[in-house]
Scaffold this motif. Structure first.
Motif, PDB file in Angstrom:
ATOM      1  N   VAL A  87     -25.851  56.437 -13.019  1.00 28.36           N
ATOM      2  CA  VAL A  87     -25.083  55.923 -14.147  1.00 28.36           C
ATOM      3  C   VAL A  87     -23.886  55.120 -13.655  1.00 28.36           C
ATOM      4  CG1 VAL A  87     -25.783  57.810 -15.668  1.00 28.36           C
ATOM      5  CG2 VAL A  87     -23.688  58.037 -14.330  1.00 28.36           C
ATOM      6  N   VAL A  88     -23.495  54.134 -14.464  1.00 27.75           N
ATOM      7  CA  VAL A  88     -22.326  53.301 -14.182  1.00 27.75           C
ATOM      8  C   VAL A  88     -21.400  53.367 -15.389  1.00 27.75           C
ATOM      9  CG1 VAL A  88     -21.485  51.003 -13.588  1.00 27.75           C
ATOM     10  CG2 VAL A  88     -23.748  51.727 -12.820  1.00 27.75           C
ATOM     11  N   PHE A  89     -20.083  53.523 -15.148  1.00 27.54           N
ATOM     12  CA  PHE A  89     -19.163  53.513 -16.288  1.00 27.54           C
ATOM     13  C   PHE A  89     -17.794  52.983 -15.881  1.00 27.54           C
ATOM     14  CE2 PHE A  89     -18.025  57.554 -14.426  1.00 27.54           C
ATOM     15  CZ  PHE A  89     -16.701  57.792 -14.779  1.00 27.54           C
ATOM     16  N   ILE A  90     -17.020  52.623 -16.896  1.00 26.02           N
ATOM     17  CA  ILE A  90     -15.656  52.114 -16.711  1.00 26.02           C
ATOM     18  C   ILE A  90     -14.712  53.315 -16.743  1.00 26.02           C
ATOM     19  CG2 ILE A  90     -13.884  50.571 -17.618  1.00 26.02           C
ATOM     20  CD1 ILE A  90     -16.253  49.199 -19.198  1.00 26.02           C
ATOM     21  N   ASN A  91     -14.067  53.582 -15.621  1.00 24.17           N
ATOM     22  CA  ASN A  91     -13.277  54.805 -15.481  1.00 24.17           C
ATOM     23  C   ASN A  91     -11.785  54.553 -15.725  1.00 24.17           C
ATOM     24  OD1 ASN A  91     -12.904  57.543 -14.995  1.00 24.17           O
ATOM     25  ND2 ASN A  91     -12.569  57.251 -12.801  1.00 24.17           N
ATOM     26  N   GLU A  92     -11.476  53.836 -16.781  1.00 24.63           N
ATOM     27  CA  GLU A  92     -10.085  53.634 -17.192  1.00 24.63           C
ATOM     28  C   GLU A  92     -10.066  53.128 -18.628  1.00 24.63           C
ATOM     29  OE1 GLU A  92      -8.030  50.591 -15.014  1.00 24.63           O
ATOM     30  OE2 GLU A  92      -9.605  49.113 -15.329  1.00 24.63           O
ATOM     31  N   GLY A  93      -8.982  53.443 -19.299  1.00 25.38           N
ATOM     32  CA  GLY A  93      -8.810  52.935 -20.649  1.00 25.38           C
ATOM     33  C   GLY A  93      -9.817  53.497 -21.639  1.00 25.38           C
ATOM     34  N   GLU A  94      -9.808  52.919 -22.814  1.00 22.22           N
ATOM     35  CA  GLU A  94     -10.732  53.314 -23.869  1.00 22.22           C
ATOM     36  C   GLU A  94     -10.837  52.154 -24.856  1.00 22.22           C
ATOM     37  OE1 GLU A  94      -8.419  56.035 -26.934  1.00 22.22           O
ATOM     38  OE2 GLU A  94      -7.989  56.670 -24.866  1.00 22.22           O
ATOM     39  N   PRO A  95     -11.864  52.135 -25.705  1.00 27.43           N
ATOM     40  CA  PRO A  95     -12.045  51.000 -26.624  1.00 27.43           C
ATOM     41  C   PRO A  95     -10.884  50.862 -27.603  1.00 27.43           C
ATOM     42  CG  PRO A  95     -13.575  52.785 -27.132  1.00 27.43           C
ATOM     43  CD  PRO A  95     -12.958  53.121 -25.823  1.00 27.43           C
ATOM     44  N   LYS A  96     -10.382  49.636 -27.742  1.00 27.52           N
ATOM     45  CA  LYS A  96      -9.285  49.328 -28.666  1.00 27.52           C
ATOM     46  C   LYS A  96      -9.746  48.255 -29.650  1.00 27.52           C
ATOM     47  CE  LYS A  96      -6.202  51.780 -26.260  1.00 27.52           C
ATOM     48  NZ  LYS A  96      -5.060  51.195 -25.547  1.00 27.52           N
ATOM     49  N   ASP A  97      -9.148  48.254 -30.831  1.00 33.27           N
ATOM     50  CA  ASP A  97      -9.470  47.219 -31.807  1.00 33.27           C
ATOM     51  C   ASP A  97      -8.581  45.990 -31.588  1.00 33.27           C
ATOM     52  OD1 ASP A  97      -6.975  47.752 -32.903  1.00 33.27           O
ATOM     53  OD2 ASP A  97      -7.787  48.989 -34.532  1.00 33.27           O
ATOM     54  N   ALA A  98      -8.704  45.003 -32.455  1.00 36.97           N
ATOM     55  CA  ALA A  98      -7.954  43.759 -32.276  1.00 36.97           C
ATOM     56  C   ALA A  98      -6.450  43.969 -32.331  1.00 36.97           C
ATOM     57  CB  ALA A  98      -8.378  42.752 -33.346  1.00 36.97           C
ATOM     58  N   SER A  99      -6.015  45.030 -32.995  1.00 34.26           N
ATOM     59  CA  SER A  99      -4.583  45.322 -33.098  1.00 34.26           C
ATOM     60  C   SER A  99      -4.056  46.146 -31.920  1.00 34.26           C
ATOM     61  CB  SER A  99      -4.296  46.080 -34.403  1.00 34.26           C
ATOM     62  OG  SER A  99      -4.700  45.323 -35.527  1.00 34.26           O
ATOM     63  N   GLY A 100      -4.961  46.520 -31.009  1.00 32.80           N
ATOM     64  CA  GLY A 100      -4.555  47.328 -29.863  1.00 32.80           C
ATOM     65  C   GLY A 100      -4.550  48.810 -30.128  1.00 32.80           C
ATOM     66  N   ASN A 101      -5.076  49.219 -31.284  1.00 33.41           N
ATOM     67  CA  ASN A 101      -5.148  50.645 -31.588  1.00 33.41           C
ATOM     68  C   ASN A 101      -6.415  51.254 -31.007  1.00 33.41           C
ATOM     69  OD1 ASN A 101      -2.750  50.764 -33.061  1.00 33.41           O
ATOM     70  ND2 ASN A 101      -3.760  50.103 -34.947  1.00 33.41           N
ATOM     71  N   SER A 102      -6.310  52.492 -30.577  1.00 37.49           N
ATOM     72  CA  SER A 102      -7.472  53.202 -30.051  1.00 37.49           C
ATOM     73  C   SER A 102      -8.494  53.451 -31.157  1.00 37.49           C
ATOM     74  CB  SER A 102      -7.036  54.547 -29.442  1.00 37.49           C
ATOM     75  OG  SER A 102      -8.133  55.404 -29.242  1.00 37.49           O
ATOM     76  N   ILE A 103      -9.761  53.179 -30.857  1.00 36.74           N
ATOM     77  CA  ILE A 103     -10.822  53.455 -31.827  1.00 36.74           C
ATOM     78  C   ILE A 103     -10.952  54.964 -32.056  1.00 36.74           C
ATOM     79  CG2 ILE A 103     -13.329  53.315 -32.176  1.00 36.74           C
ATOM     80  CD1 ILE A 103     -13.247  50.621 -30.730  1.00 36.74           C
ATOM     81  N   ILE A 104     -10.542  55.742 -31.069  1.00 35.89           N
ATOM     82  CA  ILE A 104     -10.673  57.201 -31.171  1.00 35.89           C
ATOM     83  C   ILE A 104      -9.509  57.806 -31.951  1.00 35.89           C
ATOM     84  CG2 ILE A 104     -10.822  59.371 -29.864  1.00 35.89           C
ATOM     85  CD1 ILE A 104     -12.074  57.719 -27.570  1.00 35.89           C
ATOM     86  N   THR A 105      -8.272  57.423 -31.619  1.00 41.26           N
ATOM     87  CA  THR A 105      -7.109  58.027 -32.288  1.00 41.26           C
ATOM     88  C   THR A 105      -6.703  57.279 -33.551  1.00 41.26           C
ATOM     89  OG1 THR A 105      -5.472  56.722 -31.045  1.00 41.26           O
ATOM     90  CG2 THR A 105      -6.236  58.792 -30.047  1.00 41.26           C
ATOM     91  N   GLY A 106      -7.102  56.006 -33.650  1.00 39.47           N
ATOM     92  CA  GLY A 106      -6.704  55.202 -34.800  1.00 39.47           C
ATOM     93  C   GLY A 106      -5.256  54.751 -34.748  1.00 39.47           C
ATOM     94  N   THR A 107      -4.588  55.013 -33.626  1.00 38.35           N
ATOM     95  CA  THR A 107      -3.185  54.620 -33.453  1.00 38.35           C
ATOM     96  C   THR A 107      -3.034  53.892 -32.122  1.00 38.35           C
ATOM     97  OG1 THR A 107      -2.476  56.595 -32.248  1.00 38.35           O
ATOM     98  CG2 THR A 107      -2.544  56.738 -34.656  1.00 38.35           C
ATOM     99  N   ASP A 108      -1.775  53.522 -31.804  1.00 40.66           N
ATOM    100  CA  ASP A 108      -1.529  52.874 -30.519  1.00 40.66           C
ATOM    101  C   ASP A 108      -1.405  53.895 -29.387  1.00 40.66           C
ATOM    102  OD1 ASP A 108       0.875  53.999 -31.192  1.00 40.66           O
ATOM    103  OD2 ASP A 108       2.066  52.181 -30.933  1.00 40.66           O
ATOM    104  N   LYS A 109      -1.592  55.177 -29.700  1.00 45.86           N
ATOM    105  CA  LYS A 109      -1.567  56.238 -28.685  1.00 45.86           C
ATOM    106  C   LYS A 109      -2.971  56.459 -28.130  1.00 45.86           C
ATOM    107  CE  LYS A 109       2.777  57.163 -29.546  1.00 45.86           C
ATOM    108  NZ  LYS A 109       3.840  56.765 -28.590  1.00 45.86           N
TER     109      LYS A 109
END
Length: 532
Positions: free
Chosen positions: A157-179
């Motif tokens: 397996v190959v994966f990106i070992n930093e960060g997490e997906p963000k939307d256009a506003s820079g908010n985390s798709i997981i938390t829904g905030t900028d945290k």
């Protein structure tokens, strides 16, 4: 003559006798502390930190020369050979070096140390697969799951070992905030959860790999060290993790006509995972090679008199980072050439005192420890395999780096030393050191590292702590960190020999009290178990 008059006259005889004895002991201390000189310290350190000794590396020729040199000094001083008629206590070490004999994907060869490195414990084995599974950020969360409906058991397996997906506003798709979520805040969470899926091999990438590789590539062949354990399994099939540059992963993604940047952009726009199979052949041959080493602790005993069954240990580690395959030498003049020289100098001074009829009441065991830089291994081995019973070992003095002026004191008072451990195990340690300093030396005793909130936690990071863990009161003498710590620039010409010798004098007077006092040090402060 009245009874009171007789008592008075007897006191007139007793008081001068006591005063005379105290004066004689004071004069002896000063005389034999004078055996520790700048000339001798410089002579020994110039040899031990010379190119000939190649940085005194564990498992290296320079290390072998070092232990022979220390043993020769012990023999000249007439110290007893305490290890079955030898000065050497072989330490059972294992050196593990991760070797990559071959690594290619889709016929393209990638270079260990240039394109990637490996974190792994597996024994040498071959990998031959026809496909690779790309799993995005490798995140497995209820709100975003790169591995949903994907079986990676036995897969590469190959994966990106930093960060997490963000939307256009820079908010985390997981938390829904900028945290960021815990998947980013925790350095190990995504890897730990991925390992539960039992992949065959993991390739992880981040933007930091390319900049970090040049710094560590020369050390990859240096390996890792540990104490040899009985009944260690011969085979280890644990999943290795290849830490790859982004460029290397982009080469892998070519087969799907995409790049990491494109994948990240697509995930951000869709707010959905983008995992897929890459039909590429991976061939690799890699794993740990293990080598047994027996670098010794060097021990010499100066036998005491009426309290000779009680032992005071005076030690410092002889090893440093050695020589790299490219020829780079880490001289380790301060770390810990100065500590090694101090052990030699103190052994010489106390031996001279004994030859002159001023020997210690307690026995002194001088130890130059092996493999401190590899994890306090030599001192750990000694306390688990003591030559003299630990219940008879009443105190430990450790000398590790006493030859420089640290950043804190560079623009201020140079007449100082850090004394670490004065507030641990025994309430008598601090007054003992303070009295020795006040009566004979006059240094600033800096206790900054005794603060339980100090982030460096140095009390737990040098050889004395292995003795302290066994309930033995221990002191650590140290001059502090400097910009050349663990670099090839830790050289002899930077040593402040007048201050180094002054610190050795304080150690000598401290040890003199320890070995000659009527009662051994009390142990009246509970061990904190290394917890602040």
């Amino acid at each position: 003559m009245t009874m009171n008059m007789k008592k008075y006259l007897s006191l007139l005889f007793i008081v001068p006798a006591v005063w005379s004895c105290t004066f004689a002991q004071d004069a002896a201390q000063k005389k034999f502390a004078g055996e520790i000189t700048e000339e001798l310290a410089k002579k020994h350190l110039t040899i031990l930190a010379s190119p000939e000794f190649e940085g005194r590396g564990t498992g290296q020729e320079g290390g072998r020369k070092t232990v022979d040199y220390v043993a020769k000094q012990f023999e000249e001083f007439g110290l007893i050979k305490p290890v079955n008629g030898s000065y050497f206590q072989p330490v059972s070490l294992v050196k593990s070096v991760y070797a990559v004999k071959d690594f290619s994907i889709a016929g393209q060869t990638f270079t260990y140390g240039k394109d990637f490195y490996v974190q792994g414990e597996n024994t040498l084995q071959e990998y031959n697969v026809d496909e690779i599974v790309f799993i995005g950020y490798g995140i497995q969360d209820e709100k975003y799951n790169d591995l949903k409906d994907i079986d990676v058991t036995g897969k590469v397996v190959v994966f990106i070992n930093e960060g997490e997906p963000k939307d256009a506003s820079g908010n985390s798709i997981i938390t829904g905030t900028d945290k960021d979520s815990e998947w980013t805040r925790s350095r190990l969470k995504r890897l730990q959860e991925l390992m539960k899926k039992n992949p065959k091999l993991i390739i992880a990438t981040s933007s930091q790999v390319a900049t970090g590789l040049p710094r560590i590539s020369a050390r990859l062949s240096s390996g890792r060290y540990g104490l040899k354990k009985e009944n260690t399994p011969k085979e280890n099939n644990a999943t290795p993790m290849v830490i790859a540059t982004e460029n290397m992963v982009d080469q892998i993604l070519k087969a799907k006509k995409t790049t990491l940047a494109d994948v990240k952009k697509g995930i951000a726009e869709s707010k959905k995972p983008n995992s897929f199979v890459i039909k590429s052949k991976l061939k690799a041959n890699m794993g740990n090679n293990q080598e047994d080493l027996h670098d010794p602790n060097v021990l010499g005993l100066l036998e005491g008199s009426d309290l000779k069954e009680e032992i005071v240990v005076i030690g410092g580690h002889w090893d440093h980072d050695g020589i790299l395959p490219d020829g780079t030498i880490f001289p380790g003049a301060d770390d810990n050439g100065t500590g090694t020289v101090a052990v030699i100098d103190l052994a010489r001074a106390f031996s001279a005192a004994k030859k002159a009829g001023n020997g210690p009441r307690r026995s002194i065991l001088f130890i130059a420890y092996a493999a401190e830089e590899k994890g306090l291994l030599g001192s750990n081995f000694y306390v688990e395999n003591p030559i003299y019973p630990l219940e008879n070992t009443v105190a430990c003095i450790n000398v590790d780096m006493i030859g420089r002026i640290d950043d804190k004191h560079l623009e201020g008072n140079h007449n100082y030393v850090h004394v670490i451990g004065t507030n641990k195990l025994s309430s008598e340690l601090n007054p003992l050191v303070e009295k020795a300093n006040k009566d004979y030396v006059g240094l600033e005793l800096d206790g900054m590292y005794n603060d339980p909130n100090d982030p460096m936690r140095l009390y737990y990071r040098s050889d004395h702590y292995n003795f302290a863990k066994k309930g033995i009161p221990a002191l650590f003498f140290f001059s502090g960190l400097h910009p050349h710590y663990h670099t090839p620039e830790d050289t002899v010409e930077k040593i402040d020999f007048p201050m180094m010798v002054k610190r050795e004098h304080l150690i000598f007077h401290t040890a003199w009290d320890m070995v000659n006092r009527d009662n051994k040090l009390v142990v009246d402060i509970p061990d904190d178990g290394g917890v602040r």
